[in-house]
Design an enzyme around this catalytic site. Sequence first.
Site, short mmCIF file in Angstrom:
data_model
loop_
_atom_site.label_atom_id
_atom_site.label_comp_id
_atom_site.label_asym_id
_atom_site.label_seq_id
_atom_site.Cartn_x
_atom_site.Cartn_y
_atom_site.Cartn_z
N GLY A 195 0.82 -1.21 0.00
CA GLY A 195 0.00 0.00 0.00
C GLY A 195 0.85 1.26 0.00
O GLY A 195 0.52 2.24 -0.67
N SER A 196 1.96 1.25 0.75
CA SER A 196 2.80 2.45 0.83
C SER A 196 3.37 2.80 -0.53
O SER A 196 3.39 3.97 -0.92
CB SER A 196 3.93 2.24 1.84
OG SER A 196 3.41 2.03 3.13
N ASN A 211 -8.03 4.13 8.62
CA ASN A 211 -7.47 2.94 9.29
C ASN A 211 -7.64 2.96 10.80
O ASN A 211 -7.63 1.93 11.44
CB ASN A 211 -6.00 2.76 8.93
CG ASN A 211 -5.22 4.06 8.98
OD1 ASN A 211 -5.55 5.03 8.28
ND2 ASN A 211 -4.19 4.10 9.80
N GLN A 221 -7.81 0.13 3.36
CA GLN A 221 -8.71 -0.44 4.38
C GLN A 221 -10.05 -0.86 3.80
O GLN A 221 -10.81 -1.58 4.46
CB GLN A 221 -8.95 0.58 5.51
CG GLN A 221 -7.75 0.82 6.39
CD GLN A 221 -7.39 -0.36 7.27
OE1 GLN A 221 -8.23 -1.18 7.63
NE2 GLN A 221 -6.12 -0.49 7.60
N CYS A 253 1.40 1.78 12.74
CA CYS A 253 2.56 2.47 12.18
C CYS A 253 3.13 3.49 13.16
O CYS A 253 4.29 3.83 13.08
CB CYS A 253 2.18 3.17 10.89
SG CYS A 253 1.17 2.17 9.80
C1 LIG Z 1 -1.84 -0.39 5.93
C2 LIG Z 1 -2.15 0.87 5.23
C3 LIG Z 1 -1.27 1.44 4.30
C4 LIG Z 1 0.12 0.88 4.05
O1 LIG Z 1 0.07 -0.35 3.39
P1 LIG Z 1 1.39 -1.30 3.45
O2 LIG Z 1 1.01 -2.45 2.59
O3 LIG Z 1 1.58 -1.67 4.86
O4 LIG Z 1 2.50 -0.52 2.89
C5 LIG Z 1 -1.65 2.59 3.63
N1 LIG Z 1 -2.85 3.15 3.85
C6 LIG Z 1 -3.74 2.64 4.73
C7 LIG Z 1 -5.06 3.30 4.91
C8 LIG Z 1 -3.42 1.49 5.45
O5 LIG Z 1 -4.29 1.01 6.32
#
Ligand SMILES: *Cc1c(COP(=O)(O)O)cnc(C)c1O
Length: 383
Positions: A72-73, A152, A180, A326
Amino acid sequence: MEREIYMDYAATTFIKPEVLEEMNPYLTQYFGNPSSIYHISRKTKAAVDIARDRIASAINSRGDEIYFTSGGSEADNWAIKGIAFANKDKGNHIITSCIEHHAVLHTCEYLEDQGFEVTYLPVNEQGIIKIDDLKNAITDKTILVSIMFANNEIGTIEPIKEIGEICREKGIIFHSDAVQAVGNVPIDVKDMKIDLLSMASHKFYGPKGMGALYVRKGIKIHNLIHGGAQERARRAGTENVAGIVGMGKAVELAAQNMKNESKRLESLRDKLIGGLLKIPGARLNGAVGDKRLPGNVNISFEDIEGDVLLMSLDSLGVCASSGSACSAGAIEPSQVLLSIGLSKEMAKGALRLTIGSRTTEEEVDYLLEVIPSIIERIRKNRM
Ligand SMILES: *Cc1c(COP(=O)(O)O)cnc(C)c1O
């Protein structure tokens, strides 16, 4: 055996057995590089294409609009930097919200150092952005709006379709961090007029280190990762084939189960919320009903340090969170909770319980039994 109750599904999930089963052959037997031309590589390439189509159909996009990333990042970084740099001749203004994930907020802060201007929209007490604030923030320099699909920490679902319609009408690119939301609530990128959408497999029972970015056909975006010609020359690097296969299977399972599972989780969620709100000095953070993710509970308790509560719960085998995973370890209260109007004290007294596929009614009942007395004990010890 010791009790283990996992209530931190918003931080990450386990891999479902059906998902692991589909991944396994691609870790051992069909390990070929999808870019090669011999038979084991044709097999891996076909598997990647199937996964791409499964993900596309879960959000009503086309397969060739899905690009795999390391999570996600990366998807958030790529979407925001890639659009900013590709459109800087048109303008330098970006609009986001003050409750975004750090992957969005810190990327925007980086871009501010690079000469971009960023507006961080406030939210109301439920964590929802006001459409009028968005309309008022738009200037003729605005090139990108990035608003998360669902938060989140507090589980609030944003008015994505309304935002999408405004952006499309004004010709502004709209990105949504849906990490999410994917697998939990219905998403239709066409109907909601979303141009880019981030997802992460480990939030819906797929493997970690695996994500994707949807980029609507025709959207101009710079690359984030330069190198080989993988992902139609837009995201270099040998494909994480097993991860991709797992993400595809996980998204398919989530789509199949979504209706029933979200009903089940909503009723467990509301039972937890109702029970915890009976504790004196408790307050619900976020929205109610269908404006809240089915699996999210976030409650603040007066005169309680969330971290102390977490340690007590951990000693009973309960995995929960006080803010977002995080920022765990950081002493600062959650920015999201401050943004919805909580005092520093109440923000620090927050407990996030996020439930999922293995959560049972017995677990919910157990928590409702133990939390009131833990809180009472902590408060007594403070006096
Ligand atoms: C977990 C999360 C991310 C980051 O995703 P990763 O796969 O851990 O890099 C980004 N945005 C939201 C809303 C998240 O919950």
